[in-house]
Design an enzyme around this catalytic site. Structure first.
Site, PDB file in Angstrom:
ATOM      1  N   THR A  56      -1.159   4.126  -3.132  1.00 35.71           N
ATOM      2  CA  THR A  56      -0.621   2.259  -3.870  1.00 35.71           C
ATOM      3  C   THR A  56      -1.044   2.823  -5.317  1.00 35.71           C
ATOM      4  O   THR A  56      -1.258   3.784  -5.719  1.00 35.71           O
ATOM      5  CB  THR A  56      -1.894   1.886  -3.029  1.00 35.71           C
ATOM      6  OG1 THR A  56      -1.918   1.411  -1.833  1.00 35.71           O
ATOM      7  CG2 THR A  56      -2.294   0.701  -3.597  1.00 35.71           C
TER       8      THR A  56
ATOM      9  N   GLY B  89      -8.367   1.423   2.757  1.00 34.65           N
ATOM     10  CA  GLY B  89      -8.120  -0.033   2.520  1.00 34.65           C
ATOM     11  C   GLY B  89      -9.561  -0.670   3.460  1.00 34.65           C
ATOM     12  O   GLY B  89     -10.125  -1.621   3.375  1.00 34.65           O
TER      13      GLY B  89
HETATM   14  C1  SD4 Z   1      -4.147   0.520   2.645  1.00 32.52           C
HETATM   15  N1  SD4 Z   1      -5.663   1.187   0.140  1.00 32.52           N
HETATM   16  O1  SD4 Z   1      -3.208  -0.147   2.494  1.00 32.52           O
HETATM   17  C2  SD4 Z   1      -4.537   1.206   0.205  1.00 32.52           C
HETATM   18  C3  SD4 Z   1      -3.167   2.688   1.256  1.00 32.52           C
HETATM   19  C4  SD4 Z   1      -3.745   2.928  -0.639  1.00 32.52           C
HETATM   20  O2  SD4 Z   1      -3.960   4.977  -1.455  1.00 32.52           O
HETATM   21  O3  SD4 Z   1      -4.096   2.410  -1.631  1.00 32.52           O
HETATM   22  N2  SD4 Z   1      -3.580   3.815  -0.356  1.00 32.52           N
HETATM   23  O4  SD4 Z   1      -5.051   0.578   2.868  1.00 32.52           O
END
Ligand code: SD4
Length: 333
Positions: free
Chosen positions: A192, A246
């Site tokens: 992300t 997450g």
């Molecule tokens: C999630 N936090 O959908 C996000 C994915 C993410 O680095 O951060 N990837 O859980």
């Protein structure tokens, strides 16, 4: 863990990772051994290497006296449009039914915030999130409601997922028939972009955008669109964002926790470290549980910390961009 061990990214030591992986753009330079720091002017930080290009676009806004809010929106739009990125925007991996659904949120210096979750068919969830913030009495729209809203506000529809991504998903699907099988968490499907900026007026804003956990169960939302989990800004104190698993971030209201720790006087890096330690304490099984926090305080101090090694962030100050390795609690190996 076996799969993770295969990934050279995580096998590299702290400095090894910084030196071998980072391919700075012309404006970028490497700095070593600097897990935290302080900036005197406008500053922008963002998660992972894709942050380099994103920061450079955010910087164009900041250097012309623009607002942190505009900077973070413009910055992360860069990543959302990158068709080679498999975990943010239109190049992202779909859910286990093959549909690409995107999550994003944005927050400004007045504690105004907007979010979209499970948004399908739009390239820039961050801008839709901003539109929710500015043009509705709500904070978050999800699924079909978010899509109807995006359409009504004239966002162009795009076809997703990309052809090659769909092919990958088909291959994955052949081998993964169990409904609740936990996908492997690794660098490729967990990166992300979270971005935090402090502008020349001393105001903070943040943005966070993702396609989430690759091959997630349909309907799943992670931390990234959730204010207080994936992102939190309090202009009196600082801002924080999260990357990684997450579910673990949500359990401790991660970004809000980091900001509250800064309010209590912790430095950004210390606040991120304590939040990671809280996650570690709450989970018996840390297999594949990577989480990284990034924080920027009101005075331009920044820092990051992660559960496992491998997390880094892009820093832009004084017109220069560099990658900074975050300190971490434990090694994959
Ligand atoms: C999630 N936090 O959908 C996000 C994915 C993410 O680095 O951060 N990837 O859980």
């Amino acid at each position: 863990m076996t799969e993770l061990k295969r990934r050279t990214f995580f096998k590299l030591g702290l400095f090894g990772a910084a030196l071998s992986i980072v391919k700075p753009t012309k404006a970028a330079s490497l700095i070593e051994n600097s897990f935290e720091g302080k900036s005197k002017g406008p500053i922008v930080v963002s998660t992972w290497e894709h942050g380099i290009a994103a920061n450079e676009n955010a910087w164009k806004v900041l250097i012309t006296g623009g607002k942190a809010l505009d900077a973070v929106e413009q910055g992360v739009r860069t990543t959302e449009s990158d068709v080679t990125n498999r975990s943010v925007g239109i190049g992202g991996r779909p859910d286990r039914d093959g549909n690409l659904t995107l999550d994003a949120c944005i927050m400004d210096e007045k504690s105004r915030c907007g979010a979209v979750g499970y948004l399908e068919g739009y390239e820039h969830p961050i801008s839709v999130a901003r539109m929710v913030m500015e043009n509705t009495p709500h904070v978050m729209l999800v699924g079909r409601g978010a899509e109807d809203f995006a359409k009504a506000y004239g966002f162009p529809k795009v076809k997703t997922p990309l052809k090659e991504v769909k092919e990958d998903w088909k291959e994955w699907k052949k081998e993964n028939k169990t409904l609740f099988e936990k996908p492997v968490i690794n660098h490729e499907n967990h990166d992300t972009i979270g971005m935090l900026a402090l502008d020349a007026d001393g105001n903070l804003s943040g943005a966070c955008t993702t396609s989430g956990w690759g091959y997630k169960l349909p309907g799943r939302l992670g931390d990234s669109p959730i204010i207080g989990a994936g992102l939190f800004v309090d202009n009196e104190v600082g801002a924080a964002c999260a990357t990684g698993l997450g579910e673990a971030v949500i359990r401790i209201a991660g970004s809000h926790t980091v900001v509250e720790l800064m309010r209590q006087g912790k430095s950004p890096k210390e606040a991120c470290r304590l939040a990671c330690e809280r996650i570690i304490a709450k989970h018996h099984d840390l297999t594949g549980l990577q989480v990284g926090f990034l924080a920027l305080d009101k005075n331009g101090n920044y820092g990051g910390y992660s559960v496992y090694n491998g997390f880094n962030f892009a820093l832009t100050e004084n017109g220069k961009t560099s990658m900074v390795d975050a300190e971490f609690n434990r090694n994959w190996d």
